[in-house]
Design a protein around this motif. Structure first.
Motif, short mmCIF file in Angstrom:
data_model
loop_
_atom_site.label_atom_id
_atom_site.label_comp_id
_atom_site.label_asym_id
_atom_site.label_seq_id
_atom_site.Cartn_x
_atom_site.Cartn_y
_atom_site.Cartn_z
N LEU A 244 53.82 23.78 39.30
CA LEU A 244 54.10 24.95 38.45
C LEU A 244 55.59 25.31 38.47
O LEU A 244 56.09 25.93 37.55
CB LEU A 244 53.27 26.16 38.91
CG LEU A 244 51.75 25.99 38.89
CD1 LEU A 244 51.06 27.30 39.26
CD2 LEU A 244 51.27 25.51 37.53
N THR B 143 47.30 27.96 37.49
CA THR B 143 47.26 28.96 38.56
C THR B 143 46.21 28.47 39.57
O THR B 143 45.54 27.49 39.32
CB THR B 143 46.87 30.35 38.00
OG1 THR B 143 46.87 31.30 39.06
CG2 THR B 143 45.49 30.35 37.34
N ASP B 144 46.10 29.14 40.68
CA ASP B 144 45.00 28.87 41.61
C ASP B 144 43.80 29.67 41.10
O ASP B 144 43.94 30.85 40.77
CB ASP B 144 45.44 29.35 43.01
CG ASP B 144 44.36 29.21 44.06
OD1 ASP B 144 44.49 28.32 44.92
OD2 ASP B 144 43.39 30.00 44.03
N CYS C 277 51.30 31.54 40.61
CA CYS C 277 50.46 31.65 41.80
C CYS C 277 51.23 32.42 42.87
O CYS C 277 52.43 32.19 43.04
CB CYS C 277 50.14 30.23 42.27
SG CYS C 277 49.28 30.16 43.85
N TYR D 218 55.41 21.49 46.99
CA TYR D 218 55.25 20.43 45.99
C TYR D 218 54.69 20.94 44.67
O TYR D 218 54.43 20.15 43.76
CB TYR D 218 54.31 19.35 46.55
CG TYR D 218 53.02 19.93 47.11
CD1 TYR D 218 52.04 20.42 46.26
CD2 TYR D 218 52.81 20.01 48.47
CE1 TYR D 218 50.88 20.97 46.76
CE2 TYR D 218 51.66 20.56 48.99
CZ TYR D 218 50.69 21.04 48.11
OH TYR D 218 49.54 21.60 48.61
N CYS D 219 54.49 22.24 44.54
CA CYS D 219 53.72 22.78 43.40
C CYS D 219 54.36 22.43 42.06
O CYS D 219 55.53 22.74 41.81
CB CYS D 219 53.57 24.29 43.54
SG CYS D 219 52.60 24.98 42.19
N LYS E 275 43.16 27.31 47.14
CA LYS E 275 43.62 27.09 48.52
C LYS E 275 43.47 28.37 49.32
O LYS E 275 44.04 28.50 50.40
CB LYS E 275 45.09 26.65 48.54
CG LYS E 275 45.31 25.21 48.13
CD LYS E 275 46.61 24.67 48.70
CE LYS E 275 46.95 23.32 48.11
NZ LYS E 275 47.75 23.42 46.89
N MET F 53 50.90 32.11 46.06
CA MET F 53 51.22 31.30 47.22
C MET F 53 52.44 30.44 46.89
O MET F 53 52.91 30.43 45.75
CB MET F 53 50.03 30.41 47.61
CG MET F 53 48.88 31.18 48.23
SD MET F 53 47.79 31.91 47.03
CE MET F 53 46.71 30.54 46.67
N SER F 54 52.92 29.70 47.87
CA SER F 54 54.08 28.87 47.60
C SER F 54 53.94 27.54 48.32
O SER F 54 54.17 27.44 49.52
CB SER F 54 55.35 29.61 48.06
OG SER F 54 56.46 28.76 47.91
N CYS F 55 53.54 26.53 47.56
CA CYS F 55 53.47 25.17 48.11
C CYS F 55 54.73 24.46 47.65
O CYS F 55 55.09 24.53 46.47
CB CYS F 55 52.23 24.44 47.61
SG CYS F 55 50.70 25.30 48.04
#
Ligand code: SF4
Length: 368
Positions: free
Chosen positions: A99, A141-142, A90, A96-97, A173, A92-94
């Motif tokens: 992945l 993935t998102d 993905c 807690y992800c 998101k 984006m970068s969270c």
């Protein structure tokens, strides 16, 4: 140069497997990313090792099964959802992800053999037209993050118009509604957004759309005849969580009515033990990772049960007060937690998978 959304701005290099060169999806992606450096490679060359600091996009064929059951466990109630595998990673970068634990790299992988994907779905869904399916693309993935490049959700919703026994959830998101005009049956597509407390969105979800944008998009979809899904997952235990989640729930109440929503999941932050180290190393701002976690029966670390129940009860009470009670469910929780928070267990209403299936299909009961 095509105007690309901000969350795709870090893509700096394309890697292309030789066997993917002539796929129509490859042509589409390359057309939407003109001027980027491209490296063509042999299929057998192993994983892409991109030396740059930006993101790499890898166009390749996928050789496994595209459709697979969500890896829930039998110990906790899982939602009987099938993953349609469209790619990995993905942009984006969270913090807690999950992945980050699944994949060693951050290379964005797009499977270009769309025809194989759709053929497999065709075979599977045609086998028994009376069997209902709830599928989604937002697991590895998102669902919509790469839509501006691939247009794959648009292809998929159009294709699924032939299968009234299938309901597709697109979980994201970001906001990309470019696929909506291609939907033949809005009652068979569930646009879904993950939500969190405003502080968590601001500090832990880099590159994502704001809460306002997500909820505005959900409202736009509801006005267009879709039911939407909301996911409070992961719920994070942090100082001030009560005020944060209250604000988000108020925003939901301001934007959406219960009849707009198919379901709302509540899932506490849980992680494989190795993910905690990755999060702490990569994201120093993720203080929540040092909270009180204990191993669950599935081997994942979860917040202590009394704290989980406290948070769930808090959110559920506020969402129920706004009329969203029937839409609530827990992601991967035990009967004890269900009973403590909602006063009911999935076994008492025919099982979680069936319940969500019925809600996904607009309340139509399964005849089987
Ligand atoms: S948007 Fe979803 S898939 Fe992407 S980094 Fe965040 S949690 Fe991971």
């Amino acid at each position: 140069m095509t105007h690309l959304p901000a969350h795709l701005a870090a893509i700096e290099h394309i890697y292309l497997d030789r066997s993917a060169r002539d796929e129509p999806l490859t042509a589409r992606v390359l057309d939407r990313l003109p001027g980027l450096p491209l490296t063509e490679r042999e299929d057998e060359a192993g994983p892409v090792e991109h030396p740059g600091t930006g993101q790499a996009l890898w166009l390749r064929r996928f050789k496994g099964r595209f459709l697979r059951p969500c890896p829930g466990t039998r110990i906790y109630h899982c939602c009987a959802y099938q993953i349609a595998h469209i790619g990995e990673n993905c942009p984006m970068s969270c913090t807690y992800c999950i992945l980050q634990a699944y994949f060693q790299d951050r290379t964005l992988k797009v499977w270009t053999n769309r025809d194989d994907f759709l053929e497999e779905l065709d075979r599977t869904f045609s086998e028994d037209p009376t069997r209902r399916w709830r599928i989604g693309t937002g697991e590895f993935t998102d669902s919509l993050a790469l839509e501006a490049l691939t247009g794959l959700s648009g292809d998929l919703v159009e294709f699924l118009g032939r299968f009234p026994n299938v309901c597709l959830e697109l979980k994201s998101k970001i906001v990309d509604l470019s696929w909506t005009p291609r939907v033949p049956r809005p009652d068979r597509v569930l646009p879904a957004w993950s939500l969190n407390a405003p502080q968590i969105v601001a500090t832990q979800e880099q590159g994502t759309a704001s809460l306002e944008e997500r909820l505005q998009a959900a409202r736009t979809c509801a006005d267009a005849g879709f039911k939407v899904c909301l996911h409070f997952d992961p719920i994070i235990h942090f100082p001030g969580w009560q005020e944060g989640y209250s604000r988000t729930i108020k925003m939901i109440g301001d934007m959406l009515a219960p009849e707009h929503v198919a379901y709302i999941s509540l899932g506490s932050f849980r992680h494989m033990p190795e993910l905690a180290g990755i999060i702490a190393r990569r994201h120093p701002q993720a203080g929540y990772v040092h909270g009180e976690f204990v191993p669950g029966l599935d081997g994942k670390m979860r917040l202590l049960r009394p704290l989980r129940v406290e948070q769930f009860t808090f959110l559920a009470a506020r969402l129920t007060a706004l009329g969203f009670g029937p839409a609530l469910y827990f992601c991967m929780e035990s009967d004890e937690v269900w009973r403590a928070v909602l006063g009911r267990t999935p076994g008492e209403f025919g099982g979680l998978g069936r319940y969500l299936m019925d809600r996904a299909f607009g309340g139509e009961r399964d005849s089987g």
